[in-house]
Design a protein around this motif. Structure first.
Motif, PDB file in Angstrom:
ATOM      1  N   UNK A   1       0.838  -1.188   0.000  1.00 30.33           N
ATOM      2  CA  UNK A   1       0.000   0.000   0.000  1.00 30.33           C
ATOM      3  C   UNK A   1       0.880   1.247   0.000  1.00 30.33           C
ATOM      4  N   UNK A   2       0.533   2.170  -0.859  1.00 31.35           N
ATOM      5  CA  UNK A   2       1.276   3.417  -0.946  1.00 31.35           C
ATOM      6  C   UNK A   2       0.826   4.328   0.185  1.00 31.35           C
ATOM      7  N   UNK A   3       1.789   4.807   0.972  1.00 33.49           N
ATOM      8  CA  UNK A   3       1.419   5.695   2.081  1.00 33.49           C
ATOM      9  C   UNK A   3       1.695   7.149   1.699  1.00 33.49           C
ATOM     10  N   UNK A   4       1.105   8.046   2.445  1.00 35.43           N
ATOM     11  CA  UNK A   4       1.183   9.479   2.146  1.00 35.43           C
ATOM     12  C   UNK A   4       2.629   9.983   2.131  1.00 35.43           C
ATOM     13  N   UNK A   5       3.491   9.399   2.952  1.00 38.48           N
ATOM     14  CA  UNK A   5       4.889   9.842   2.996  1.00 38.48           C
ATOM     15  C   UNK A   5       5.638   9.514   1.705  1.00 38.48           C
ATOM     16  N   UNK A   6       5.070   8.635   0.889  1.00 36.57           N
ATOM     17  CA  UNK A   6       5.706   8.282  -0.387  1.00 36.57           C
ATOM     18  C   UNK A   6       5.314   9.210  -1.528  1.00 36.57           C
ATOM     19  N   UNK A   8       5.665  12.441  -2.008  1.00 28.90           N
ATOM     20  CA  UNK A   8       6.695  13.358  -2.518  1.00 28.90           C
ATOM     21  C   UNK A   8       7.684  12.675  -3.470  1.00 28.90           C
ATOM     22  N   UNK A   9       7.997  11.407  -3.242  1.00 26.77           N
ATOM     23  CA  UNK A   9       8.883  10.682  -4.153  1.00 26.77           C
ATOM     24  C   UNK A   9       8.226  10.559  -5.534  1.00 26.77           C
ATOM     25  N   UNK A  10       6.953  10.188  -5.537  1.00 22.60           N
ATOM     26  CA  UNK A  10       6.246  10.051  -6.818  1.00 22.60           C
ATOM     27  C   UNK A  10       6.100  11.404  -7.516  1.00 22.60           C
ATOM     28  N   UNK A  11       5.840  12.432  -6.737  1.00 24.08           N
ATOM     29  CA  UNK A  11       5.718  13.770  -7.328  1.00 24.08           C
ATOM     30  C   UNK A  11       7.043  14.187  -7.960  1.00 24.08           C
ATOM     31  N   UNK A  12       8.158  13.852  -7.312  1.00 23.54           N
ATOM     32  CA  UNK A  12       9.471  14.167  -7.886  1.00 23.54           C
ATOM     33  C   UNK A  12       9.658  13.426  -9.213  1.00 23.54           C
ATOM     34  N   UNK A  13       9.161  12.195  -9.283  1.00 14.20           N
ATOM     35  CA  UNK A  13       9.245  11.437 -10.539  1.00 14.20           C
ATOM     36  C   UNK A  13       8.491  12.143 -11.654  1.00 14.20           C
ATOM     37  N   UNK A  14       7.322  12.672 -11.340  1.00 14.02           N
ATOM     38  CA  UNK A  14       6.543  13.407 -12.342  1.00 14.02           C
ATOM     39  C   UNK A  14       7.285  14.685 -12.735  1.00 14.02           C
ATOM     40  N   UNK A  15       7.920  15.338 -11.767  1.00 11.50           N
ATOM     41  CA  UNK A  15       8.721  16.529 -12.085  1.00 11.50           C
ATOM     42  C   UNK A  15       9.885  16.166 -13.008  1.00 11.50           C
ATOM     43  N   UNK A  32      15.471   6.212  -6.882  1.00 12.14           N
ATOM     44  CA  UNK A  32      15.869   5.024  -6.134  1.00 12.14           C
ATOM     45  C   UNK A  32      16.007   5.460  -4.682  1.00 12.14           C
ATOM     46  N   UNK A  33      15.178   4.870  -3.813  1.00 15.32           N
ATOM     47  CA  UNK A  33      15.123   5.271  -2.413  1.00 15.32           C
ATOM     48  C   UNK A  33      15.489   4.077  -1.545  1.00 15.32           C
ATOM     49  N   UNK A  34      16.427   4.295  -0.607  1.00 15.39           N
ATOM     50  CA  UNK A  34      16.844   3.180   0.245  1.00 15.39           C
ATOM     51  C   UNK A  34      15.839   2.940   1.371  1.00 15.39           C
ATOM     52  N   UNK A  35      16.098   1.935   2.169  1.00 13.03           N
ATOM     53  CA  UNK A  35      15.148   1.528   3.217  1.00 13.03           C
ATOM     54  C   UNK A  35      14.991   2.581   4.309  1.00 13.03           C
ATOM     55  N   UNK A  36      15.905   3.539   4.383  1.00  8.33           N
ATOM     56  CA  UNK A  36      15.816   4.622   5.359  1.00  8.33           C
ATOM     57  C   UNK A  36      15.081   5.842   4.807  1.00  8.33           C
ATOM     58  N   UNK A  37      14.663   5.771   3.549  1.00  7.17           N
ATOM     59  CA  UNK A  37      13.940   6.880   2.936  1.00  7.17           C
ATOM     60  C   UNK A  37      14.835   7.905   2.267  1.00  7.17           C
TER      61      UNK A  37
END
Length: 160
Positions: A1-6, A8-15, A32-37
């Protein structure tokens, strides 16, 4: 499940996809995001160079293979504006990257290209699960898929 904290990563991809479009490339971008975010690497499409394999997802797989341990790769997440093509899905699986989260799906892309009267890609799009069934995938994200569609419309329908 995609959570709200993710998101911004997706928005950066669109940018990044918008940056690619502005540079004359197809509109795709990935992180590419590591396990620590922590964002370890990012890229955008660079096929306008004449090399049609310069997809951001492929570049990130190669970067991860060179800079991350197998355990780090397995626990990482690739965020992307569009679901991986078969080439990129295979590269992702071969280097042992973890989860993929995408804003828009391959099925959506095919429908949009048809709608815009654009030629089909040279390789038939398939869901990641058909190429790399062991990779966990999540997407599309409706609100961002609409933004990605608008980028593809701009690319494939001059004056849109």
């Amino acid at each position: 499940m995609i959570c709200e904290t993710e998101m911004p990563y997706l928005k950066r991809c669109v940018d990044l996809a918008a940056e690619a479009l502005a540079a004359g490339d197809e509109p795709f971008g990935s992180l590419l995001v590591d396990s620590q975010g922590t964002v370890r690497a990012e890229d955008r499409n660079r096929i306008a160079s004449g090399d049609a394999t310069r997809h951001p997802e492929f570049a990130l797989a190669r970067w991860a293979a060179a800079h991350m341990s197998a355990a780090e790769r397995a626990s990482a997440t690739v965020y992307t504006s569009g679901e991986h093509c078969p080439m990129c899905a295979a590269a992702h699986a071969w280097v042992g990257l973890g989860r993929i989260v995408y804003a828009s799906s391959s099925a959506q892309l095919v429908a949009w290209l048809t709608e815009f009267g654009a030629p089909p890609p040279p390789v038939t799009p398939h869901p990641i699960s058909a190429i790399a069934p062991q990779v966990i995938t999540e997407g599309p994200v409706d609100t961002l898929a609409a933004e990605v569609r608008a980028l593809h419309a701009q690319r494939h329908t001059p004056g849109a």
